[in-house]
Design a protein around this motif. Structure first.
Motif, PDB file in Angstrom:
ATOM      1  N   PRO A   1      10.557  12.951   4.265  1.00 17.97           N
ATOM      2  CA  PRO A   1      10.018  12.719   5.606  1.00 17.97           C
ATOM      3  C   PRO A   1       8.811  11.782   5.561  1.00 17.97           C
ATOM      4  O   PRO A   1       7.821  12.061   4.888  1.00 17.97           O
ATOM      5  CB  PRO A   1       9.612  14.123   6.074  1.00 17.97           C
ATOM      6  N   PHE A   2       8.915  10.646   6.232  1.00 20.70           N
ATOM      7  CA  PHE A   2       7.805   9.712   6.287  1.00 20.70           C
ATOM      8  C   PHE A   2       6.999   9.991   7.555  1.00 20.70           C
ATOM      9  O   PHE A   2       7.571  10.199   8.620  1.00 20.70           O
ATOM     10  CB  PHE A   2       8.308   8.271   6.283  1.00 20.70           C
ATOM     11  N   PRO A   3       5.678   9.982   7.422  1.00 17.46           N
ATOM     12  CA  PRO A   3       4.850  10.261   8.602  1.00 17.46           C
ATOM     13  C   PRO A   3       4.880   9.092   9.579  1.00 17.46           C
ATOM     14  O   PRO A   3       5.079   7.945   9.189  1.00 17.46           O
ATOM     15  CB  PRO A   3       3.449  10.442   8.018  1.00 17.46           C
TER      16      PRO A   3
ATOM     17  N   TRP B   1      -0.123   9.177   9.855  1.00 14.62           N
ATOM     18  CA  TRP B   1      -0.693   8.501   8.686  1.00 14.62           C
ATOM     19  C   TRP B   1      -2.195   8.270   8.875  1.00 14.62           C
ATOM     20  O   TRP B   1      -2.989   8.523   7.988  1.00 14.62           O
ATOM     21  CB  TRP B   1       0.046   7.182   8.464  1.00 14.62           C
ATOM     22  N   ILE B   2      -2.554   7.794  10.039  1.00 19.06           N
ATOM     23  CA  ILE B   2      -3.974   7.538  10.332  1.00 19.06           C
ATOM     24  C   ILE B   2      -4.754   8.858  10.290  1.00 19.06           C
ATOM     25  O   ILE B   2      -5.846   8.925   9.736  1.00 19.06           O
ATOM     26  CB  ILE B   2      -4.120   6.846  11.701  1.00 19.06           C
TER      27      ILE B   2
END
Length: 92
Positions: free
Chosen positions: A81-83, A88-89
């Protein structure tokens, strides 16, 4: 996949691989490398000729553990799972 390794053969892997393939009978189906290290010779050999079975070994247990994990891990990047950008920030 040539990771730096003390005593590594990556600089001469192509030469060794060609010698292995030239000297091996075409009916041999197993490739055995007793001093695999980071497996640069094995990788170079597999680019020239595919074997049905590859056996890698090394006297360093840590190297064997690394090779075992590398060869026996199912890589499924689509399952990671990619944010989102906002997540991310926030995580930085």
């Amino acid at each position: 996949m040539a990771l730096p390794y003390w005593g590594g053969k990556s600089r001469i892997a192509q030469v060794i691989a060609r010698r292995i393939v030239d000297d091996s009978n075409s009916h041999r189906t197993t490739y055995v490398e007793p001093f695999a290290g980071m497996a640069s010779v094995a990788c170079a050999t597999m680019h020239i000729r595919r074997f049905e079975r590859v056996v890698l070994n090394d006297s360093d247990e840590r190297v064997c553990a690394y090779l075992h994990a590398l060869c026996n891990t199912v890589w499924m990047p689509e399952k990671i799972p990619f944010p989102s950008e906002s997540e991310w920030i926030r995580m930085r």
